[in-house]
Design a protein around this motif. Structure first.
Motif, PDB file in Angstrom:
ATOM      1  N   PHE A  55       0.772  -1.233  -0.008  1.00 54.22           N
ATOM      2  CA  PHE A  55      -0.003  -0.100  -0.026  1.00 54.22           C
ATOM      3  C   PHE A  55       0.797   1.364   0.081  1.00 54.22           C
ATOM      4  O   PHE A  55       1.793   1.198   0.570  1.00 54.22           O
ATOM      5  CB  PHE A  55      -0.949   0.050   1.358  1.00 54.22           C
ATOM      6  N   LYS A  56       0.269   2.243  -0.410  1.00 56.33           N
ATOM      7  CA  LYS A  56       0.836   3.630  -0.396  1.00 56.33           C
ATOM      8  C   LYS A  56       0.134   4.567   0.171  1.00 56.33           C
ATOM      9  O   LYS A  56      -1.063   4.755  -0.215  1.00 56.33           O
ATOM     10  CB  LYS A  56       1.370   4.004  -2.122  1.00 56.33           C
ATOM     11  N   ARG A  57       0.650   5.216   1.232  1.00 53.06           N
ATOM     12  CA  ARG A  57       0.070   6.437   1.701  1.00 53.06           C
ATOM     13  C   ARG A  57       0.047   7.670   1.185  1.00 53.06           C
ATOM     14  O   ARG A  57       1.073   7.890   0.576  1.00 53.06           O
ATOM     15  CB  ARG A  57       0.610   6.650   3.223  1.00 53.06           C
ATOM     16  N   VAL A  58      -1.259   8.179   0.852  1.00 52.07           N
ATOM     17  CA  VAL A  58      -1.366   9.516   0.159  1.00 52.07           C
ATOM     18  C   VAL A  58      -1.991  10.421   1.122  1.00 52.07           C
ATOM     19  O   VAL A  58      -2.990  10.094   1.648  1.00 52.07           O
ATOM     20  CB  VAL A  58      -2.273   9.351  -1.115  1.00 52.07           C
ATOM     21  N   ILE A  59      -1.601  11.572   0.891  1.00 48.50           N
ATOM     22  CA  ILE A  59      -2.233  12.685   1.595  1.00 48.50           C
ATOM     23  C   ILE A  59      -2.869  13.853   0.576  1.00 48.50           C
ATOM     24  O   ILE A  59      -2.121  14.170  -0.088  1.00 48.50           O
ATOM     25  CB  ILE A  59      -1.141  13.511   2.551  1.00 48.50           C
ATOM     26  N   GLY A  63      -5.175  17.541   3.869  1.00 48.51           N
ATOM     27  CA  GLY A  63      -4.277  16.880   5.005  1.00 48.51           C
ATOM     28  C   GLY A  63      -5.031  15.577   5.292  1.00 48.51           C
ATOM     29  O   GLY A  63      -4.399  15.111   6.031  1.00 48.51           O
ATOM     30  N   HIS A  64      -6.014  14.999   4.852  1.00 46.97           N
ATOM     31  CA  HIS A  64      -6.201  13.545   5.047  1.00 46.97           C
ATOM     32  C   HIS A  64      -5.454  12.582   4.198  1.00 46.97           C
ATOM     33  O   HIS A  64      -5.310  12.775   3.095  1.00 46.97           O
ATOM     34  CB  HIS A  64      -7.809  13.566   4.549  1.00 46.97           C
ATOM     35  N   SER A  65      -5.166  11.504   5.093  1.00 43.12           N
ATOM     36  CA  SER A  65      -4.309  10.636   4.273  1.00 43.12           C
ATOM     37  C   SER A  65      -5.329   9.284   4.080  1.00 43.12           C
ATOM     38  O   SER A  65      -6.298   9.204   4.890  1.00 43.12           O
ATOM     39  CB  SER A  65      -3.204  10.276   5.083  1.00 43.12           C
TER      40      SER A  65
END
Length: 99
Positions: A55-59, A63-65
């Motif tokens: 998985f890749k964390r995206v913001i 500002g929500h991830s």
């Protein structure tokens, strides 16, 4: 007079690899970055392999991830080349190749 023409030709030559990696030709169809996995599968058929990479964390801009599933499909060999299509959140994000 000759110098500006040479500069233009050099710039065009340097930009060609960037253009080549934004599309992938399968059969008589083209798929481009941003295409969803359904479109790629319907145009290109089943890949040789499909790997879950995590998985890749995206913001976002607020500002929500959130996390996007990352998968990689492999097609080939085609002319001795293997093509690697990386999907992030179900959309084609990267196209690369290797012998």
């Amino acid at each position: 007079m000759l110098r500006p023409i040479l500069c233009i030709l050099l710039l065009l030559g340097l930009s060609a690899p960037a253009l080549a990696s934004s599309t992938y030709r399968c059969n008589s169809q083209l798929v481009s970055l941003g295409a969803d996995s359904y479109e790629v599968r319907s145009k290109c058929g089943e890949p040789v392999s499909e790997d879950e990479l995590g998985f890749k964390r995206v913001i976002n801009q607020y500002g929500h991830s959130h996390e996007l599933r990352v998968t990689e499909w492999v097609y080939g060999p085609k002319g001795g080349m293997y093509y690697f299509l990386r999907f992030e959140g179900g959309n084609l994000a990267k196209i690369s190749s290797s012998r």
